[in-house]
Design a protein around this motif. Structure first.
Motif, PDB file in Angstrom:
ATOM      1  N   LEU A  20       0.870  -1.175   0.000  1.00  0.00           N
ATOM      2  CA  LEU A  20       0.000   0.000   0.000  1.00  0.00           C
ATOM      3  C   LEU A  20       0.904   1.221   0.000  1.00  0.00           C
ATOM      4  O   LEU A  20       1.707   1.412   0.908  1.00  0.00           O
ATOM      5  N   PHE A  21       0.766   2.064  -1.019  1.00  0.00           N
ATOM      6  CA  PHE A  21       1.606   3.247  -1.170  1.00  0.00           C
ATOM      7  C   PHE A  21       0.710   4.477  -1.151  1.00  0.00           C
ATOM      8  O   PHE A  21      -0.143   4.643  -2.017  1.00  0.00           O
ATOM      9  N   VAL A  22       0.885   5.324  -0.139  1.00  0.00           N
ATOM     10  CA  VAL A  22       0.044   6.511   0.011  1.00  0.00           C
ATOM     11  C   VAL A  22       0.922   7.750  -0.170  1.00  0.00           C
ATOM     12  O   VAL A  22       1.798   8.027   0.653  1.00  0.00           O
ATOM     13  N   GLU A  23       0.670   8.494  -1.248  1.00  0.00           N
ATOM     14  CA  GLU A  23       1.489   9.638  -1.638  1.00  0.00           C
ATOM     15  C   GLU A  23       0.622  10.625  -2.414  1.00  0.00           C
ATOM     16  O   GLU A  23      -0.078  10.224  -3.353  1.00  0.00           O
ATOM     17  N   ASP A  24       0.638  11.891  -2.016  1.00  0.00           N
ATOM     18  CA  ASP A  24      -0.231  12.866  -2.669  1.00  0.00           C
ATOM     19  C   ASP A  24       0.366  13.484  -3.920  1.00  0.00           C
ATOM     20  O   ASP A  24      -0.364  14.069  -4.726  1.00  0.00           O
ATOM     21  N   ALA A  71      -1.939   2.205  -4.924  1.00  0.00           N
ATOM     22  CA  ALA A  71      -1.487   3.574  -4.671  1.00  0.00           C
ATOM     23  C   ALA A  71      -2.678   4.472  -4.382  1.00  0.00           C
ATOM     24  O   ALA A  71      -3.660   4.467  -5.129  1.00  0.00           O
ATOM     25  N   MET A  72      -2.594   5.227  -3.308  1.00  0.00           N
ATOM     26  CA  MET A  72      -3.662   6.132  -2.898  1.00  0.00           C
ATOM     27  C   MET A  72      -3.117   7.550  -2.714  1.00  0.00           C
ATOM     28  O   MET A  72      -1.972   7.722  -2.302  1.00  0.00           O
ATOM     29  N   PRO A  73      -3.969   8.589  -2.991  1.00  0.00           N
ATOM     30  CA  PRO A  73      -3.475   9.971  -2.978  1.00  0.00           C
ATOM     31  C   PRO A  73      -3.614  10.708  -1.656  1.00  0.00           C
ATOM     32  O   PRO A  73      -3.126  11.829  -1.528  1.00  0.00           O
ATOM     33  N   ASP A  74      -4.284  10.131  -0.674  1.00  0.00           N
ATOM     34  CA  ASP A  74      -4.487  10.837   0.590  1.00  0.00           C
ATOM     35  C   ASP A  74      -4.669   9.845   1.723  1.00  0.00           C
ATOM     36  O   ASP A  74      -4.863   8.643   1.508  1.00  0.00           O
ATOM     37  N   GLY A  75      -4.608  10.366   2.949  1.00  0.00           N
ATOM     38  CA  GLY A  75      -4.631   9.508   4.111  1.00  0.00           C
ATOM     39  C   GLY A  75      -5.928   8.752   4.319  1.00  0.00           C
ATOM     40  O   GLY A  75      -5.916   7.576   4.706  1.00  0.00           O
ATOM     41  N   MET A 114       3.537  13.959   4.774  1.00  0.00           N
ATOM     42  CA  MET A 114       2.639  15.077   4.486  1.00  0.00           C
ATOM     43  C   MET A 114       1.543  14.632   3.538  1.00  0.00           C
ATOM     44  O   MET A 114       1.749  14.546   2.323  1.00  0.00           O
ATOM     45  N   LEU A 115       0.381  14.320   4.088  1.00  0.00           N
ATOM     46  CA  LEU A 115      -0.761  13.879   3.298  1.00  0.00           C
ATOM     47  C   LEU A 115      -1.974  14.744   3.595  1.00  0.00           C
ATOM     48  O   LEU A 115      -2.166  15.173   4.735  1.00  0.00           O
ATOM     49  N   PRO A 116      -2.817  14.987   2.594  1.00  0.00           N
ATOM     50  CA  PRO A 116      -4.049  15.739   2.848  1.00  0.00           C
ATOM     51  C   PRO A 116      -5.088  14.879   3.554  1.00  0.00           C
ATOM     52  O   PRO A 116      -5.094  13.659   3.427  1.00  0.00           O
ATOM     53  N   GLY A 117      -5.962  15.537   4.302  1.00  0.00           N
ATOM     54  CA  GLY A 117      -7.058  14.836   4.978  1.00  0.00           C
ATOM     55  C   GLY A 117      -6.615  14.188   6.271  1.00  0.00           C
ATOM     56  O   GLY A 117      -7.024  14.589   7.357  1.00  0.00           O
ATOM     57  N   LEU A 118      -5.784  13.196   6.168  1.00  0.00           N
ATOM     58  CA  LEU A 118      -5.236  12.486   7.325  1.00  0.00           C
ATOM     59  C   LEU A 118      -3.739  12.343   7.063  1.00  0.00           C
ATOM     60  O   LEU A 118      -3.324  11.668   6.122  1.00  0.00           O
ATOM     61  N   THR A 159      -0.028  -5.186  13.063  1.00  0.00           N
ATOM     62  CA  THR A 159       1.426  -5.092  13.197  1.00  0.00           C
ATOM     63  C   THR A 159       2.097  -5.109  11.829  1.00  0.00           C
ATOM     64  O   THR A 159       3.306  -5.326  11.727  1.00  0.00           O
ATOM     65  N   VAL A 160       1.335  -4.881  10.763  1.00  0.00           N
ATOM     66  CA  VAL A 160       1.904  -4.851   9.417  1.00  0.00           C
ATOM     67  C   VAL A 160       3.054  -3.844   9.376  1.00  0.00           C
ATOM     68  O   VAL A 160       2.994  -2.787  10.001  1.00  0.00           O
ATOM     69  N   PRO A 161       4.161  -4.163   8.689  1.00  0.00           N
ATOM     70  CA  PRO A 161       5.277  -3.218   8.641  1.00  0.00           C
ATOM     71  C   PRO A 161       4.914  -1.915   7.947  1.00  0.00           C
ATOM     72  O   PRO A 161       4.163  -1.911   6.972  1.00  0.00           O
ATOM     73  N   VAL A 162       5.463  -0.824   8.470  1.00  0.00           N
ATOM     74  CA  VAL A 162       5.205   0.508   7.933  1.00  0.00           C
ATOM     75  C   VAL A 162       6.530   1.227   7.725  1.00  0.00           C
ATOM     76  O   VAL A 162       7.380   1.253   8.625  1.00  0.00           O
ATOM     77  N   ILE A 163       6.707   1.793   6.541  1.00  0.00           N
ATOM     78  CA  ILE A 163       7.851   2.645   6.247  1.00  0.00           C
ATOM     79  C   ILE A 163       7.326   4.038   5.939  1.00  0.00           C
ATOM     80  O   ILE A 163       6.442   4.195   5.101  1.00  0.00           O
ATOM     81  N   MET A 164       7.849   5.035   6.633  1.00  0.00           N
ATOM     82  CA  MET A 164       7.453   6.416   6.400  1.00  0.00           C
ATOM     83  C   MET A 164       8.363   7.041   5.349  1.00  0.00           C
ATOM     84  O   MET A 164       9.560   6.764   5.297  1.00  0.00           O
ATOM     85  N   LEU A 165       7.779   7.890   4.507  1.00  0.00           N
ATOM     86  CA  LEU A 165       8.519   8.627   3.490  1.00  0.00           C
ATOM     87  C   LEU A 165       8.406  10.110   3.804  1.00  0.00           C
ATOM     88  O   LEU A 165       7.310  10.630   4.006  1.00  0.00           O
ATOM     89  N   SER A 166       9.547  10.780   3.864  1.00  0.00           N
ATOM     90  CA  SER A 166       9.547  12.196   4.227  1.00  0.00           C
ATOM     91  C   SER A 166      10.423  12.991   3.280  1.00  0.00           C
ATOM     92  O   SER A 166      11.519  12.546   2.913  1.00  0.00           O
ATOM     93  N   ALA A 167       9.940  14.167   2.895  1.00  0.00           N
ATOM     94  CA  ALA A 167      10.726  15.043   2.030  1.00  0.00           C
ATOM     95  C   ALA A 167      11.804  15.757   2.814  1.00  0.00           C
ATOM     96  O   ALA A 167      12.676  16.393   2.249  1.00  0.00           O
ATOM     97  N   ARG A 168      11.747  15.667   4.121  1.00  0.00           N
ATOM     98  CA  ARG A 168      12.727  16.325   4.976  1.00  0.00           C
ATOM     99  C   ARG A 168      13.364  15.297   5.904  1.00  0.00           C
ATOM    100  O   ARG A 168      12.744  14.307   6.255  1.00  0.00           O
ATOM    101  N   ALA A 169      14.605  15.562   6.275  1.00  0.00           N
ATOM    102  CA  ALA A 169      15.292  14.678   7.221  1.00  0.00           C
ATOM    103  C   ALA A 169      15.243  15.255   8.633  1.00  0.00           C
ATOM    104  O   ALA A 169      16.014  14.871   9.493  1.00  0.00           O
ATOM    105  N   ASP A 170      14.326  16.223   8.850  1.00  0.00           N
ATOM    106  CA  ASP A 170      14.231  16.862  10.162  1.00  0.00           C
ATOM    107  C   ASP A 170      13.908  15.826  11.233  1.00  0.00           C
ATOM    108  O   ASP A 170      13.137  14.889  11.015  1.00  0.00           O
ATOM    109  N   SER A 171      14.491  16.029  12.402  1.00  0.00           N
ATOM    110  CA  SER A 171      14.268  15.105  13.512  1.00  0.00           C
ATOM    111  C   SER A 171      12.789  14.968  13.849  1.00  0.00           C
ATOM    112  O   SER A 171      12.316  13.894  14.179  1.00  0.00           O
ATOM    113  N   ILE A 172      12.047  16.068  13.756  1.00  0.00           N
ATOM    114  CA  ILE A 172      10.644  16.028  14.143  1.00  0.00           C
ATOM    115  C   ILE A 172       9.862  15.062  13.271  1.00  0.00           C
ATOM    116  O   ILE A 172       9.048  14.278  13.753  1.00  0.00           O
ATOM    117  N   ASP A 173      10.123  15.063  11.949  1.00  0.00           N
ATOM    118  CA  ASP A 173       9.441  14.140  11.049  1.00  0.00           C
ATOM    119  C   ASP A 173       9.811  12.698  11.362  1.00  0.00           C
ATOM    120  O   ASP A 173       8.956  11.818  11.447  1.00  0.00           O
TER     121      ASP A 173
END
Length: 234
Positions: A8-12, A33-37, A57-61, A75-89
């Protein structure tokens, strides 16, 4: 799709979503592939994929909230994708229950390698051949550390007799600690053994997962050895 790993790939971003979907499908994955949360959450509940890739960063959710919703149910594995390497993300995604993260822009081969690394450790959450547990009370595959019991055969954990729910990544991490109680394990060594990194990785992944594990098995059970790593108190 039955014989393929379902992603499952969620990317706006339309360009990133379509290009990444094509790249993953060329590598043999079945991709939804889905465009929003919100649509991503609906797809997750309907299809129960093998792994989820979530943009932060997704719209809606947003991706962090979506990760929490998924983790509440699975417990399905989840990988987050971020445009920034900021610690907060990074930290927010990992604290929400993500198993790993990849910073955009990413190389397709790197993303595939990270996906396969996560799936390998989820496919065999054990690695129990190292779980001899010197220094621990061992009875029929059950290692005991005070009120903590680790069943290396049944892949179950109990604290004061009560079951403790761990994700496969948390279980792998605990097995590494319980295989060598009292021994300091460096962050790099844990990245190699638990996250299957054959290269240098971000040690924040280790730190956040250790903290998550502490909240479940007891804050004082895993000790920080400053400048070196962590160890399980025998």
């Amino acid at each position: 799709m039955a014989d393929q790993t379902h992603v499952l790939f969620v990317e706006d971003d339309d360009v990133i979503r379509e290009a990444t979907q094509l790249a993953l499908e060329r590598d043999g994955f079945a991709v939804t592939a889905m465009p929003d949360g919100l649509s991503g959450l609906e797809s997750f509940r309907a299809d129960r994929p093998d792994i989820a890739l979530l943009d932060v960063m997704l719209p809606g959710l947003d991706g962090v909230s979506l990760c929490r919703r998924i983790r509440d149910e699975s417990t399905v594995p989840v990988i987050m994708l971020s445009a920034r390497a900021d610690s907060i993300d990074v930290v927010l995604g990992l604290e929400a229950g993500a198993d790993d993260y990849v910073t955009k822009p990413f190389d397709g081969a790197v993303l595939v390698a990270r996906i396969r690394a996560v799936l390998r450790r989820f496919g065999h959450a054990g690695g129990g051949d190292r779980a001899e547990g010197a220094g621990a009370s061992d009875s029929g595959g059950v290692l005991t550390f005070g009120e903590l019991e680790v069943d290396t055969d049944g892949m179950e954990v109990r604290r004061a007799g009560r079951p403790v729910a761990l994700t496969p990544t948390e279980m792998r991490l605990l097995l590494e600690f319980s295989s060598a109680p009292g021994t300091v394990l460096s962050r790099d060594k844990l990245l190699e053994r638990v996250w299957d990194y054959g290269w240098g990785g971000d040690t924040r992944v280790v730190d956040v997962h250790v903290q998550r594990l502490r909240t479940k098995i007891g804050q004082d059970r895993i000790e920080t050895v400053r400048g070196f790593g962590y160890k399980l108190k025998a």
